[in-house]
Scaffold this motif. Structure first.
Motif, PDB file in Angstrom:
ATOM      1  N   LEU A   1      30.580  31.162  34.743  1.00  0.00           N
ATOM      2  CA  LEU A   1      31.838  31.020  35.478  1.00  0.00           C
ATOM      3  C   LEU A   1      32.582  29.758  35.051  1.00  0.00           C
ATOM      4  O   LEU A   1      33.808  29.761  34.920  1.00  0.00           O
ATOM      5  N   ALA A   2      31.845  28.673  34.840  1.00  0.00           N
ATOM      6  CA  ALA A   2      32.477  27.422  34.417  1.00  0.00           C
ATOM      7  C   ALA A   2      33.094  27.560  33.029  1.00  0.00           C
ATOM      8  O   ALA A   2      34.194  27.061  32.780  1.00  0.00           O
ATOM      9  N   ARG A   3      32.400  28.251  32.131  1.00  0.00           N
ATOM     10  CA  ARG A   3      32.951  28.458  30.786  1.00  0.00           C
ATOM     11  C   ARG A   3      34.212  29.304  30.841  1.00  0.00           C
ATOM     12  O   ARG A   3      35.181  29.051  30.120  1.00  0.00           O
ATOM     13  N   ARG A   4      34.190  30.304  31.720  1.00  0.00           N
ATOM     14  CA  ARG A   4      35.347  31.186  31.852  1.00  0.00           C
ATOM     15  C   ARG A   4      36.565  30.411  32.330  1.00  0.00           C
ATOM     16  O   ARG A   4      37.686  30.674  31.931  1.00  0.00           O
ATOM     17  N   ARG A   5      36.331  29.412  33.175  1.00  0.00           N
ATOM     18  CA  ARG A   5      37.445  28.645  33.728  1.00  0.00           C
ATOM     19  C   ARG A   5      38.107  27.765  32.682  1.00  0.00           C
ATOM     20  O   ARG A   5      39.294  27.470  32.752  1.00  0.00           O
ATOM     21  N   VAL A   6      37.316  27.327  31.691  1.00  0.00           N
ATOM     22  CA  VAL A   6      37.861  26.472  30.644  1.00  0.00           C
ATOM     23  C   VAL A   6      38.984  27.168  29.892  1.00  0.00           C
ATOM     24  O   VAL A   6      39.925  26.565  29.430  1.00  0.00           O
ATOM     25  N   GLY A   7      38.910  28.495  29.853  1.00  0.00           N
ATOM     26  CA  GLY A   7      39.948  29.257  29.174  1.00  0.00           C
ATOM     27  C   GLY A   7      39.351  30.122  28.091  1.00  0.00           C
ATOM     28  O   GLY A   7      38.331  29.772  27.492  1.00  0.00           O
ATOM     29  N   PRO A   8      39.969  31.266  27.820  1.00  0.00           N
ATOM     30  CA  PRO A   8      39.419  32.178  26.820  1.00  0.00           C
ATOM     31  C   PRO A   8      39.460  31.591  25.421  1.00  0.00           C
ATOM     32  O   PRO A   8      40.417  30.949  25.026  1.00  0.00           O
ATOM     33  N   LYS A   9      38.406  31.804  24.694  1.00  0.00           N
ATOM     34  CA  LYS A   9      38.347  31.374  23.308  1.00  0.00           C
ATOM     35  C   LYS A   9      38.086  32.602  22.445  1.00  0.00           C
ATOM     36  O   LYS A   9      37.552  33.596  22.914  1.00  0.00           O
ATOM     37  N   GLY A  10      38.491  32.493  21.194  1.00  0.00           N
ATOM     38  CA  GLY A  10      38.224  33.596  20.296  1.00  0.00           C
ATOM     39  C   GLY A  10      36.722  33.794  20.169  1.00  0.00           C
ATOM     40  O   GLY A  10      36.001  32.840  19.864  1.00  0.00           O
ATOM     41  N   GLU A  11      36.252  34.991  20.408  1.00  0.00           N
ATOM     42  CA  GLU A  11      34.813  35.231  20.362  1.00  0.00           C
ATOM     43  C   GLU A  11      34.325  35.209  18.927  1.00  0.00           C
ATOM     44  O   GLU A  11      35.004  35.627  17.994  1.00  0.00           O
ATOM     45  N   GLU A  12      33.142  34.681  18.751  1.00  0.00           N
ATOM     46  CA  GLU A  12      32.538  34.675  17.428  1.00  0.00           C
ATOM     47  C   GLU A  12      32.315  36.107  16.967  1.00  0.00           C
ATOM     48  O   GLU A  12      32.031  36.997  17.761  1.00  0.00           O
ATOM     49  N   THR A  13      32.429  36.311  15.683  1.00  0.00           N
ATOM     50  CA  THR A  13      32.173  37.647  15.129  1.00  0.00           C
ATOM     51  C   THR A  13      30.803  37.713  14.464  1.00  0.00           C
ATOM     52  O   THR A  13      30.338  38.793  14.131  1.00  0.00           O
TER      53      THR A  13
ATOM     54  N   THR B   1      39.452  28.128  41.937  1.00  0.00           N
ATOM     55  CA  THR B   1      38.117  27.713  41.516  1.00  0.00           C
ATOM     56  C   THR B   1      37.160  28.907  41.561  1.00  0.00           C
ATOM     57  O   THR B   1      37.085  29.583  42.593  1.00  0.00           O
ATOM     58  N   PRO B   2      36.450  29.201  40.485  1.00  0.00           N
ATOM     59  CA  PRO B   2      35.518  30.341  40.496  1.00  0.00           C
ATOM     60  C   PRO B   2      34.510  30.223  41.634  1.00  0.00           C
ATOM     61  O   PRO B   2      33.982  29.136  41.896  1.00  0.00           O
ATOM     62  N   ALA B   3      34.256  31.341  42.304  1.00  0.00           N
ATOM     63  CA  ALA B   3      33.343  31.356  43.447  1.00  0.00           C
ATOM     64  C   ALA B   3      32.255  32.407  43.240  1.00  0.00           C
ATOM     65  O   ALA B   3      32.553  33.569  42.964  1.00  0.00           O
ATOM     66  N   LEU B   4      31.017  31.972  43.383  1.00  0.00           N
ATOM     67  CA  LEU B   4      29.878  32.888  43.341  1.00  0.00           C
ATOM     68  C   LEU B   4      29.344  33.042  44.754  1.00  0.00           C
ATOM     69  O   LEU B   4      29.065  32.052  45.430  1.00  0.00           O
ATOM     70  N   ILE B   5      29.217  34.282  45.201  1.00  0.00           N
ATOM     71  CA  ILE B   5      28.769  34.580  46.561  1.00  0.00           C
ATOM     72  C   ILE B   5      27.271  34.846  46.560  1.00  0.00           C
ATOM     73  O   ILE B   5      26.768  35.640  45.766  1.00  0.00           O
ATOM     74  N   LEU B   6      26.558  34.171  47.475  1.00  0.00           N
ATOM     75  CA  LEU B   6      25.144  34.438  47.708  1.00  0.00           C
ATOM     76  C   LEU B   6      25.008  35.207  49.010  1.00  0.00           C
ATOM     77  O   LEU B   6      25.636  34.841  50.008  1.00  0.00           O
ATOM     78  N   SER B   7      24.232  36.270  49.009  1.00  0.00           N
ATOM     79  CA  SER B   7      24.113  37.058  50.236  1.00  0.00           C
ATOM     80  C   SER B   7      22.835  37.880  50.251  1.00  0.00           C
ATOM     81  O   SER B   7      22.363  38.335  49.207  1.00  0.00           O
ATOM     82  N   ALA B   8      22.307  38.051  51.463  1.00  0.00           N
ATOM     83  CA  ALA B   8      21.166  38.947  51.649  1.00  0.00           C
ATOM     84  C   ALA B   8      21.628  40.398  51.617  1.00  0.00           C
ATOM     85  O   ALA B   8      20.819  41.320  51.523  1.00  0.00           O
ATOM     86  N   LEU B   9      22.945  40.611  51.710  1.00  0.00           N
ATOM     87  CA  LEU B   9      23.521  41.958  51.656  1.00  0.00           C
ATOM     88  C   LEU B   9      23.794  42.296  50.200  1.00  0.00           C
ATOM     89  O   LEU B   9      24.721  41.766  49.602  1.00  0.00           O
TER      90      LEU B   9
ATOM     91  N   ASP C   1      38.114  18.696  43.304  1.00  0.00           N
ATOM     92  CA  ASP C   1      38.266  19.309  41.982  1.00  0.00           C
ATOM     93  C   ASP C   1      36.894  19.776  41.514  1.00  0.00           C
ATOM     94  O   ASP C   1      36.161  19.057  40.835  1.00  0.00           O
ATOM     95  N   TYR C   2      36.533  20.999  41.891  1.00  0.00           N
ATOM     96  CA  TYR C   2      35.217  21.550  41.557  1.00  0.00           C
ATOM     97  C   TYR C   2      35.352  22.562  40.421  1.00  0.00           C
ATOM     98  O   TYR C   2      36.384  23.224  40.265  1.00  0.00           O
ATOM     99  N   ASP C   3      34.284  22.685  39.654  1.00  0.00           N
ATOM    100  CA  ASP C   3      34.261  23.674  38.575  1.00  0.00           C
ATOM    101  C   ASP C   3      33.833  25.042  39.085  1.00  0.00           C
ATOM    102  O   ASP C   3      34.326  26.068  38.619  1.00  0.00           O
ATOM    103  N   VAL C   4      32.907  25.052  40.053  1.00  0.00           N
ATOM    104  CA  VAL C   4      32.401  26.307  40.617  1.00  0.00           C
ATOM    105  C   VAL C   4      32.042  26.088  42.082  1.00  0.00           C
ATOM    106  O   VAL C   4      31.544  25.025  42.455  1.00  0.00           O
TER     107      VAL C   4
END
Length: 227
Positions: A115-127, A73-81, A44-47
């Protein structure tokens, strides 16, 4: 956060595990694609941080396989490409973000946290955002300093809005180019410096403790200068 780093370079992986742990996160390591695939599917990973070129199973196959199994689970790719086509392939394989090597840890950390915040679920953005006596209203497009309205150009407003949204955090040049200008171009361009200078002259003029700071070698940060 609980982070799984799938990286076959031992030196790089040891550095990342240590750096994330120093930030208070739980970081684990898998040294090849198959091991990473198995752990990502069971844990159970967050990212996930996934190197693109891996032994036994490459990073894109790993991510697409997880998506087929229903692992989101959100995935961030690291690459030299780092060309646009390479990024597109990574995102189409199911990656959520793509960071070319070499990279700064501060940017990697910021992207992983996003990415971890995005996984928690959308929240109403501050105005409205406030840093010290600086206030920005997203709905009215009004900016005030000490109660006095400050006139900003549209791009200056977007720049300030992004900085204030991430107040107290380092914002890299790449993050600004991608989120304020919507461009993928040479990060050495001076367009950011020009706009930062203009913005600083408007919100920090005559201020003993400035709000807008340049973080040498990393990017920019806006914070309450009185603290």
């Amino acid at each position: 956060m609980r982070i799984l780093i799938i990286e076959d370079d031992n030196e790089a992986s040891e550095y990342l595990v240590k750096a994330f742990r120093e930030q208070g996160h739980v970081a684990e390591h898998a040294a090849d694609g198959l091991a990473g695939y198995g752990r990502a599917g069971e844990g159970d990973y967050d990212v996930l941080i996934v190197d693109r070129m891996l032994p036994k199973m490459d990073g894109l196959s790993l991510i697409s396989g997880l998506r087929e199994q229903g692992v989101e689970t959100p995935a961030l790719i690291l690459s030299a490409l780092g060309q646009v086509d390479d990024r597109v392939k990574g995102l189409r394989a199911g990656g959520d973000d793509y960071l070319p090597k070499p990279y700064s840890f501060s940017e990697l950390l910021a992207r992983v946290e996003a990415l971890a915040r995005r996984r928690v679920g959308p929240k109403g953005e501050e105005t409205q955002y406030r840093v010290g006596d600086l206030e920005l209203d997203r709905l009215s497009h009004k900016v005030t300093v000490g109660g006095q309205e400050v006139a900003l150009q549209p791009r200056e407003f977007r720049l300030l809005e992004y900085l204030m949204k991430h107040a107290g955090q380092v914002v890299t040049r790449t993050m600004l180019l991608e989120n304020v200008w919507d461009y993928h171009f040479d990060p050495q361009t001076n367009v950011i410096d020009v706009h930062i200078s203009r913005l600083r002259s408007k919100i920090d003029k005559g201020r003993e403790n400035p709000l807008l700071h340049t973080i040498r070698g990393a990017g920019y940060m806006i914070r309450d200068g009185a603290r």
